[in-house]
Design a protein around this motif. Structure first.
Motif: not given
Length: 280
Positions: A78-91
């Motif tokens: 779940r933490r990794s899922g959040a990080q993947r999501y936030l990187r996609s949000l930054a882009d």
């Protein structure tokens, strides 16, 4: 300072075509729009074009922290899922031309820790830091949001958000103030923003009932006066759930307000509150 820039979260328009939302906001006198942070569903180039065509900016990207996107959960996936999501949000934010996106340390609705609270806090700090470092490489800032106790157990008051932000050591961003959540948690909305000072980098406006300013009991003149005192220079973005202030009105045969009426009410009342707050 008088003459704040106003934005509107297009989630309040029920998923209509983005160009139509942009045209409405431009016609009503808005400066920008806040867009939904779901990169797999929305095209940032299309969003930017709609904003440019209407003469608007993109003020910010508003995220959706589902159970699988949780920076502080003991489940590493779940933490990794959040990080993947936030990187996609930054882009996504960078491509859409948004200067910042909003971040929260837990999934919305998780009101109890799933592990030891201190350990979850440290996971959250680490997660926000990693997201912020990636966002910095994309030229984007973060805005750390505090929700009320019915949305999260972790960050409820602005002073808690300031503490977490400082612990990340990040310089690209700060803490967001949301009048709806603050109405539940803060003893004084004005004192809370005064306490943040220069860490305040984004604002969500809605009344005590999540409707447009003027349809509840939040003192927006006092709140905006507090923003003026600390020299806040960012956007004031409306995050509203349109509807009648009293749902019993439906049974009385009253019509629901149109999207134009909701967005118009929001900016008219806030501009009047701005003039009152600055002059007081």
């Amino acid at each position: 300072m008088i003459g704040y820039r106003y934005s509107y979260n297009v989630i309040g328009f029920g998923g209509e075509e983005i160009s139509r939302s942009a045209d409405r906001l431009a016609r009503l006198g808005y400066d920008a729009m806040e867009v939904v942070g779901e990169p797999e569903k929305h095209d940032p180039k299309e969003i930017k074009k709609a904003a440019d065509d209407a003469g608007l900016e993109i003020s910010s990207v508003c995220p959706n922290f589902t159970p699988g996107r949780d920076l502080s959960h003991p489940d590493p996936e779940r933490r990794s899922g959040a990080q993947r999501y936030l990187r996609s949000l930054a882009d996504f934010a960078a491509e859409a031309g948004a200067p910042l996106f909003i971040v929260a340390p837990t999934a919305y609705g998780r009101v109890q820790p799933a592990a030891e609270a201190r350990e979850e806090w440290l996971w959250a700090v680490e997660g926000v830091r990693e997201a912020g470092e990636y966002a910095a490489s994309a030229g984007v800032d973060l805005s750390l949001e505090c929700w009320n106790r019915y949305g999260t157990y972790m960050l409820n008051r602005l002073e808690e958000g300031a503490r977490m932000w400082r612990e990340t050591g990040l310089s690209n961003g700060g803490v967001m103030a949301d009048t709806f959540h603050m109405n539940v948690e803060e003893a004084s909305l004005t004192e809370a923003v005064r306490g943040l000072g220069g860490l305040l980098n984004h604002v969500h406006l809605s009344d005590s009932n999540r409707l447009a300013p003027g349809l509840g009991h939040v003192d927006f003149a006092g709140f905006i006066g507090g923003l003026e005192e600390i020299g806040y220079g960012g956007y004031l973005a409306f995050e509203l759930l349109p509807g009648l202030p009293n749902r019993l009105g439906v049974d009385a045969g009253l019509d629901e307000p149109t999207l134009d009426e909701v967005a118009g009410q929001a900016i008219r009342h806030s501009r009047a509150s701005e003039r009152a707050g600055v002059s007081s």
